[in-house]
Design a protein around this motif. Structure first.
Motif, PDB file in Angstrom:
ATOM      1  N   LYS A 138     -64.048 -52.090 -13.319  1.00  0.00           N
ATOM      2  CA  LYS A 138     -63.074 -52.167 -12.693  1.00  0.00           C
ATOM      3  C   LYS A 138     -62.567 -51.059 -11.183  1.00  0.00           C
ATOM      4  CE  LYS A 138     -58.188 -52.590 -14.464  1.00  0.00           C
ATOM      5  NZ  LYS A 138     -57.890 -52.265 -15.835  1.00  0.00           N
ATOM      6  N   ASP A 195     -59.830 -49.185  -8.993  1.00  0.00           N
ATOM      7  CA  ASP A 195     -58.699 -48.684  -9.706  1.00  0.00           C
ATOM      8  C   ASP A 195     -58.003 -48.905  -8.422  1.00  0.00           C
ATOM      9  OD1 ASP A 195     -59.420 -46.773  -7.375  1.00  0.00           O
ATOM     10  OD2 ASP A 195     -60.365 -45.793  -8.179  1.00  0.00           O
ATOM     11  N   ASP A 196     -56.656 -48.273  -8.623  1.00  0.00           N
ATOM     12  CA  ASP A 196     -55.413 -48.640  -7.955  1.00  0.00           C
ATOM     13  C   ASP A 196     -55.362 -48.370  -6.281  1.00  0.00           C
ATOM     14  OD1 ASP A 196     -53.603 -49.857 -10.329  1.00  0.00           O
ATOM     15  OD2 ASP A 196     -53.132 -48.102 -10.442  1.00  0.00           O
ATOM     16  N   ARG A 241     -64.553 -59.186  -7.493  1.00  0.00           N
ATOM     17  CA  ARG A 241     -63.714 -58.321  -8.399  1.00  0.00           C
ATOM     18  C   ARG A 241     -62.673 -58.321  -7.886  1.00  0.00           C
ATOM     19  NH1 ARG A 241     -63.933 -56.657 -14.440  1.00  0.00           N
ATOM     20  NH2 ARG A 241     -62.627 -55.544 -13.678  1.00  0.00           N
ATOM     21  N   TRP A 242     -62.860 -58.079  -6.867  1.00  0.00           N
ATOM     22  CA  TRP A 242     -60.579 -58.305  -6.163  1.00  0.00           C
ATOM     23  C   TRP A 242     -59.915 -58.955  -6.692  1.00  0.00           C
ATOM     24  CZ3 TRP A 242     -59.227 -60.579  -1.857  1.00  0.00           C
ATOM     25  CH2 TRP A 242     -57.759 -60.401  -1.702  1.00  0.00           C
ATOM     26  N   MET A 253     -57.949 -51.383  -4.482  1.00  0.00           N
ATOM     27  CA  MET A 253     -57.114 -52.469  -4.557  1.00  0.00           C
ATOM     28  C   MET A 253     -55.764 -51.791  -3.248  1.00  0.00           C
ATOM     29  SD  MET A 253     -58.144 -54.443  -6.876  1.00  0.00           S
ATOM     30  CE  MET A 253     -56.951 -55.924  -7.179  1.00  0.00           C
ATOM     31  N   PHE A 271     -60.613 -61.008  -8.765  1.00  0.00           N
ATOM     32  CA  PHE A 271     -60.605 -61.211 -10.446  1.00  0.00           C
ATOM     33  C   PHE A 271     -58.865 -61.029 -10.185  1.00  0.00           C
ATOM     34  CE2 PHE A 271     -61.860 -59.215 -15.143  1.00  0.00           C
ATOM     35  CZ  PHE A 271     -61.923 -60.871 -15.488  1.00  0.00           C
ATOM     36  N   GLN A 272     -59.496 -59.575 -10.594  1.00  0.00           N
ATOM     37  CA  GLN A 272     -58.424 -58.365 -10.803  1.00  0.00           C
ATOM     38  C   GLN A 272     -57.427 -59.017 -10.354  1.00  0.00           C
ATOM     39  OE1 GLN A 272     -60.661 -54.561 -11.509  1.00  0.00           O
ATOM     40  NE2 GLN A 272     -58.775 -54.407 -10.378  1.00  0.00           N
ATOM     41  N   ARG A 273     -56.587 -60.028  -9.057  1.00  0.00           N
ATOM     42  CA  ARG A 273     -55.825 -60.492  -8.981  1.00  0.00           C
ATOM     43  C   ARG A 273     -55.624 -61.980  -9.234  1.00  0.00           C
ATOM     44  NH1 ARG A 273     -55.408 -61.962  -3.014  1.00  0.00           N
ATOM     45  NH2 ARG A 273     -53.038 -61.576  -3.436  1.00  0.00           N
TER      46      ARG A 273
END
Length: 313
Positions: A290, A292-293, A261-262, A296, A264-266
């Motif tokens: 997801k 959150d900030d 997921r990390w 991340m 993917f979010q990048r």
């Protein structure tokens, strides 16, 4: 590219078997018909596509095959496609292109629904050799074209190799061309003469080696980062890392799912590999939560800024 069983790898299977979520996955997949009953031939996994700089769409999550061979590779590829993967990654040097091709055929899926990647090895560098190497790859895979072809390592006559790949691309034999393991200087050199810009650079990328500078440069040139070894193959205890473990508990996920997921979010394309049905399925279930900030930022602090695969440096 990485080592199949590094000495400092913590077994993902052993770790996951000690978690509640993993227990569910592993017990479920003790029923051999479950996978077929829960997904269809369509991409029900809901894997998003990214649009490459030439307009071609590529799944952001795929299935890697490094270290897989023979019947295990064939069955794993077929299982991955059945589970919902559409991006399949291989390479000449993996020695498994024929098995990958058989797995694709075994899946029974329409070739047009797949995105198949292979790579030109150092031995085939140069204009004429690259064309011969590409044709050998097609023959082994039993395919008429590739969706993506990469220069595996920046060795030998890279300029000649790239010219050959550009011609194959323009002839429609390859839908997109790219590179792998190029550093910033090597990328800059290639861009100085390339008529066709690479669409991806496949590099080692994971929580312990986040490649921030390369990531930013690639983004500047509208070239996607594609991660090989997105789990660092468990090296340095990634699957039991305290930060990742705590985040996983927060979302009732596994550390592997958090790691993917990390990526993917990048906006990073990732190609995890497994021969286990449970893990193959698990790696797909990353689009229902997801980070959150705070998550991340916590993962960003794990960066050791050094390769976990010195044997490939």
């Amino acid at each position: 590219m990485n080592s199949e069983n590094p000495k400092n790898e913590i077994s993902r299977r052993r770790f996951l078997q000690n978690t509640t979520a993993a227990g569910i996955y592993l017990s479920m997949f003790g029923m051999p018909d479950l996978l077929a009953n829960t997904v269809t031939d369509k991409n029900t996994a809901g894997i998003p596509d990214v649009k490459l700089n030439n307009g071609v769409k590529m799944p952001i999550l795929g299935f890697g095959t490094y270290g897989l061979s023979g019947e295990v590779c064939q069955q794993s590829v077929a299982d991955a496609i059945t589970a919902g993967y559409r991006l399949i990654d291989t390479a000449k040097v993996y020695g498994n292109e024929e098995a990958v091709g058989r797995g694709i055929k075994q899946s029974g899926i329409d070739r047009k629904k797949l995105f198949v990647t292979s790579k030109l090895w150092v031995d085939d560098a140069g204009y004429e050799n690259a064309k011969k190497g590409f044709e050998e790859t097609l023959r082994k895979l039993q395919l008429d074209y590739l969706d993506l072809y990469l220069i595996h390592r920046p060795r030998g006559d890279v300029k000649g190799s790239w010219k050959a790949m550009e011609e194959l691309y323009k002839a429609g034999k390859i839908k997109a061309i790219g590179i792998s393991n190029f550093d910033q200087a090597q990328l800059t050199d290639l861009l100085s003469y390339a008529e066709v810009k690479p669409v991806v650079n496949q590099i080692e990328t994971h929580a312990y080696f986040q490649q921030t500078n390369d990531y930013n440069l690639l983004k500047k040139h509208n070239i996607y980062t594609e991660a090989w070894a997105p789990f660092a193959e468990g090296r340095n205890g990634l699957f039991t890392n305290e930060v990742l473990t705590q985040i996983a508990k927060k979302y009732n996920k596994t550390t592997a799912q958090v790691a993917l997921r990390w990526h993917f979010q990048r906006g990073i394309i990732a190609i995890p590999r497994s021969s286990q049905k449970a893990h193959i399925a698990e790696n797909l279930i990353i689009f229902d939560f997801k980070l959150d900030d705070a998550d991340m930022k916590a993962i960003a602090k794990l960066d050791l800024n050094t390769t976990q695969f010195p044997e490939w440096s």
